[in-house]
Design an enzyme around this catalytic site. Structure first.
Site, PDB file in Angstrom:
ATOM      1  N   ARG A   9      27.198  39.129  41.032  1.00 17.48           N
ATOM      2  CA  ARG A   9      27.340  37.683  41.217  1.00 17.48           C
ATOM      3  C   ARG A   9      26.271  37.102  42.143  1.00 17.48           C
ATOM      4  NH1 ARG A   9      33.866  36.514  41.680  1.00 17.48           N
ATOM      5  NH2 ARG A   9      34.169  35.988  39.484  1.00 17.48           N
ATOM      6  N   GLY A  39      35.996  40.363  35.647  1.00 13.14           N
ATOM      7  CA  GLY A  39      35.450  41.399  36.503  1.00 13.14           C
ATOM      8  C   GLY A  39      35.802  42.809  36.054  1.00 13.14           C
ATOM      9  N   GLY A  74      38.903  34.261  35.267  1.00 14.04           N
ATOM     10  CA  GLY A  74      39.795  33.129  35.009  1.00 14.04           C
ATOM     11  C   GLY A  74      39.037  31.917  34.489  1.00 14.04           C
ATOM     12  N   LYS A  90      48.358  41.409  32.924  1.00 12.65           N
ATOM     13  CA  LYS A  90      49.262  40.253  32.923  1.00 12.65           C
ATOM     14  C   LYS A  90      49.108  39.411  31.673  1.00 12.65           C
ATOM     15  CE  LYS A  90      50.776  37.923  36.421  1.00 12.65           C
ATOM     16  NZ  LYS A  90      50.677  36.892  37.446  1.00 12.65           N
TER      17      LYS A  90
HETATM   18  C1  3PG Z   1      37.312  35.114  40.970  1.00 14.24           C
HETATM   19  O1  3PG Z   1      36.805  36.167  41.384  1.00 14.24           O
HETATM   20  O2  3PG Z   1      38.254  35.106  40.176  1.00 14.24           O
HETATM   21  C2  3PG Z   1      36.705  33.830  41.424  1.00 14.24           C
HETATM   22  O3  3PG Z   1      35.782  34.047  42.440  1.00 14.24           O
HETATM   23  C3  3PG Z   1      37.796  32.871  41.868  1.00 14.24           C
HETATM   24  O4  3PG Z   1      38.554  33.450  42.884  1.00 14.24           O
HETATM   25  P1  3PG Z   1      40.101  33.129  42.983  1.00 14.24           P
HETATM   26  O5  3PG Z   1      40.747  33.694  41.763  1.00 14.24           O
HETATM   27  O6  3PG Z   1      40.559  33.765  44.264  1.00 14.24           O
HETATM   28  O7  3PG Z   1      40.220  31.610  43.017  1.00 14.24           O
HETATM   29 MG    MG Z   2      40.496  35.198  39.870  1.00 15.24          MG
END
Ligand code: 3PG
Ligand code: MG
Length: 369
Positions: free
Chosen positions: A39, A322, A345, A176
């Site tokens: 990232r 990820g 997400g 999930k």
């Molecule tokens: C992630 O890794 O999903 C993004 O950086 C957003 O982070 P968060 O899900 O804690 O909002």
């Molecule tokens: Mg997330």
């Protein structure tokens, strides 16, 4: 301007300007060491673009989920050190989520972020589904733009949603299901096939009346899964064999019925082969979520086989999330897909809804179309 959103060129002359770049440097850190800097590297084109044109750049990110107060565990120090190697002279503020105003989207916090700043750039694709202060606040206050990474992500993912080459196949996994059912339904409207593995398959198998033993599932989602199968079942591919641990703790392979006391942890070899065939024959593939608990070598085969098919297919391949990206990297296949999204997400929400709070805010910027 792309889709009504200003791009870097729409910022005008940036020489001598102070530019605030919201990045998503939320990287995995173990024992104070970054284990994957993907990232950070992904933001470099935007940072370099600005520096080469004489701007002074101040970056900010969130890191993990601290509870709105400073917590040394979530300090950005390791990120700052890596950034100093990759992009010297770029400043990095401390973790935005150390202030409750970030997640609370407070106007006061947004004001403090833009104080002394001339221009705002959002390159934090992975966080653009969050209506947090640093994402949605500055575009209402400063001339703004999407960075090169954000623009690329939007182009690729909206391209999948709006105009995919067919057959278009999606493969979903992970544990999930409740937070993915929206995207399952949205994807079923645009894909030709949807293959479902990972622990989320058990809720669908339960909806089909299969026995799932002790496997993870979400009882309150069974009904929705059943409805989805009734309406769009012809497009859905579920596992036909499962690997797991039997009641005695031994690795076992079953058909679609998991015996009492057994617990499924991976798709079986027949399913992995069937999913691979679908991927090989596709012209567009989107993959999110591992097929099993691949961190455990006994349950890595399904994810590995799918990752190999992603690398081998001639289709345009996009990977989001990820865990799937980490799996690809672990198998040394991350260079063999067309686009690895920096968002999990965010990529799902963009596919589901076609827009994100961060993009909507940029469309309201004073320099927007
Ligand atoms: C992630 O890794 O999903 C993004 O950086 C957003 O982070 P968060 O899900 O804690 O909002
Ligand atoms: Mg997330």
């Amino acid at each position: 301007m792309i889709r009504g959103i200003p791009t870097l060129d729409d910022l005008g002359d940036v020489r001598g300007k102070r530019v605030f770049v919201r990045a998503d440097f939320n990287v995995p850190i173990e024992d104070g060491k970054i284990t994957d800097d993907f990232r950070i590297r992904a933001a470099l084109p935007t940072l370099n673009w600005l520096r080469e044109r004489g701007a002074s750049v101040v970056c900010a990110t969130h890191l993990g989920r601290p509870k709105g107060a400073p917590d040394p565990k979530y300090s950005v120090e390791p990120v700052r050190a890596r950034l100093a190697e990759l992009a010297p002279e770029v400043e990095l503020l401390e973790n935005l989520r150390f202030d409750p105003g970030e997640e609370g989207n407070s106007a006061e916090f947004a004001e403090s972020l833009v104080d002394g700043v001339d221009l705002y750039v959002n390159d934090a694709f992975g966080a653009s589904h969050r209506a947090h202060a640093s994402i949605v606040g500055p575009p209402h206050r400063l001339p703004s733009a999407m960075g090169l990474l954000l623009a690329k992500e939007v182009e690729v993912l909206l391209g999948l949603r709006n105009d995919p080459k067919r057959p278009f196949v999606a493969v979903l996994g992970g544990a999930k299901i409740s937070d993915k059912l929206g995207v399952v339904e949205a994807l079923l409207d645009v894909v030709d096939s949807l293959a479902i593995g990972g622990a989320m398959c058990f809720t669908f198998l339960a909806a089909q009346g299969k026995r799932i033993g002790e496997s993870l599932f979400e009882p309150d989602q069974v009904e929705t899964c059943g409805r989805i199968l009734d309406q769009q079942g012809s497009k859905v591919h579920l596992p036909e064999d499962i690997i797991g641990l039997d009641a005695g703790g031994n690795v076992a392979t079953w058909g679609t019925n998991v015996p009492d006391g057994g617990k499924g942890f991976d798709i079986g070899p027949g399913t992995a082969a069937a999913f691979s065939d679908i991927v090989i024959e596709a012209r567009t593939v989107f993959w999110n979520g591992p097929m099993g608990m691949f961190e455990d070598a006994r349950f890595a085969a399904g994810t590995r086989t799918l990752a190999q098919a992603m690398a081998d297919t001639k289709a345009f391949t996009v990977v989001g999330g990820g865990d799937s990206a980490a799996a690809l990297a672990e198998f040394g296949l991350d260079d063999d897909v067309d686009h690895v999204s920096t968002g999990g997400g965010a990529s799902l929400e963009l596919l589901e809804l076609g827009d994100l709070p961060g993009l909507a805010a940029l469309r309201e910027a004073p320099n927007a179309g």
